[in-house]
Design a protein around this motif. Structure first.
Motif, mmCIF file in Angstrom:
data_model
loop_
_atom_site.group_PDB
_atom_site.id
_atom_site.type_symbol
_atom_site.label_atom_id
_atom_site.label_comp_id
_atom_site.label_asym_id
_atom_site.label_seq_id
_atom_site.Cartn_x
_atom_site.Cartn_y
_atom_site.Cartn_z
ATOM 1 N N THR A 6 0.799 -1.224 0.000
ATOM 2 C CA THR A 6 0.000 0.000 0.000
ATOM 3 C C THR A 6 0.835 1.279 0.000
ATOM 4 N N GLY A 7 2.040 1.212 0.541
ATOM 5 C CA GLY A 7 2.854 2.410 0.685
ATOM 6 C C GLY A 7 2.346 3.328 1.783
ATOM 7 N N VAL A 117 2.120 7.662 -8.841
ATOM 8 C CA VAL A 117 2.674 7.253 -7.552
ATOM 9 C C VAL A 117 2.452 8.369 -6.526
ATOM 10 N N GLN A 118 2.608 9.607 -6.955
ATOM 11 C CA GLN A 118 2.349 10.759 -6.083
ATOM 12 C C GLN A 118 0.942 10.674 -5.503
ATOM 13 N N HIS A 119 -0.035 10.385 -6.339
ATOM 14 C CA HIS A 119 -1.426 10.308 -5.878
ATOM 15 C C HIS A 119 -1.662 9.084 -4.995
ATOM 16 N N VAL A 120 -1.019 7.965 -5.332
ATOM 17 C CA VAL A 120 -1.171 6.756 -4.515
ATOM 18 C C VAL A 120 -0.633 7.001 -3.102
ATOM 19 N N LEU A 121 0.503 7.695 -3.005
ATOM 20 C CA LEU A 121 1.110 7.947 -1.703
ATOM 21 C C LEU A 121 0.485 9.130 -0.972
ATOM 22 N N GLY A 122 -0.315 9.926 -1.679
ATOM 23 C CA GLY A 122 -0.965 11.071 -1.056
ATOM 24 C C GLY A 122 -0.051 12.267 -0.868
ATOM 25 N N HIS A 123 0.979 12.369 -1.698
ATOM 26 C CA HIS A 123 1.890 13.509 -1.604
ATOM 27 C C HIS A 123 1.281 14.731 -2.275
ATOM 28 N N ALA A 124 1.340 15.869 -1.610
ATOM 29 C CA ALA A 124 0.843 17.120 -2.187
ATOM 30 C C ALA A 124 1.812 17.635 -3.249
ATOM 31 N N ASP A 125 3.092 17.354 -3.083
ATOM 32 C CA ASP A 125 4.125 17.865 -3.972
ATOM 33 C C ASP A 125 4.880 16.701 -4.609
ATOM 34 N N ILE A 126 5.012 16.717 -5.913
ATOM 35 C CA ILE A 126 5.699 15.624 -6.617
ATOM 36 C C ILE A 126 7.172 15.541 -6.238
#
Length: 156
Positions: A6-7, A117-126
């Protein structure tokens, strides 16, 4: 396994409740680490592997997902140290599993694009995702070889 598939952050995993699991849409809803009070809502699609893990635990309607002797697991530090020792790994943290998940998502022939991957991990900034997802020497070489395979470059 769940962390690698899941990361997710350790806190999201240990705090996971069955009420957050949407079996119909095959997704899990979380609050992600955020500067906003209460956190930002985040929806994670479930892979077949994640679904298998949750089904093996035993699907329920409510309560914490990860239990030990009927009680929610609040820390896994000792178990993680034991697993590290058994695997012969000395210098790693649980959070490194999140980095590994990101790296595995982007690697290989069918690797996921970094913005996904950014969206999967929930990061606001790439930029955060770029620090997580480590590219291999082989992937970089393959990217360079793509340049060499373009027909019109040789005619310049």
């Amino acid at each position: 396994q769940f962390a690698l598939m899941t990361g997710l952050r350790k806190g999201n995993i240990l705090g996971l409740k069955w009420e957050q699991v949407n079996w119909m849409d095959e997704q899990i809803t979380f609050k992600v680490k955020s500067k906003k009070p209460g956190g930002k809502e985040f929806v994670l699609p479930m892979s077949h592997g994640v679904i298998s893990i949750l089904l093996a635990i035993g699907k329920k309607d409510f309560g914490h997902v990860f239990l030990y002797e009927g009680h929610p697991i609040t820390t896994i530090d000792r178990s993680f140290r034991t697993a590290r020792k058994s695997a012969g790994i000395s210098d790693t943290r649980f959070h490194d599993l999140r980095h590994t998940a990101a790296t595995w998502m982007v690697r290989g022939k069918d690797g996921a694009p970094l913005d996904v991957v950014q969206h999967v991990l929930g990061h606001a900034d790439i930029k955060t995702t770029q620090r997580y997802a480590h590219r291999s020497k082989e992937e970089k070489k393959a990217a360079m070889n793509k340049l060499g395979s373009i027909g019109y470059i040789g005619s310049v």
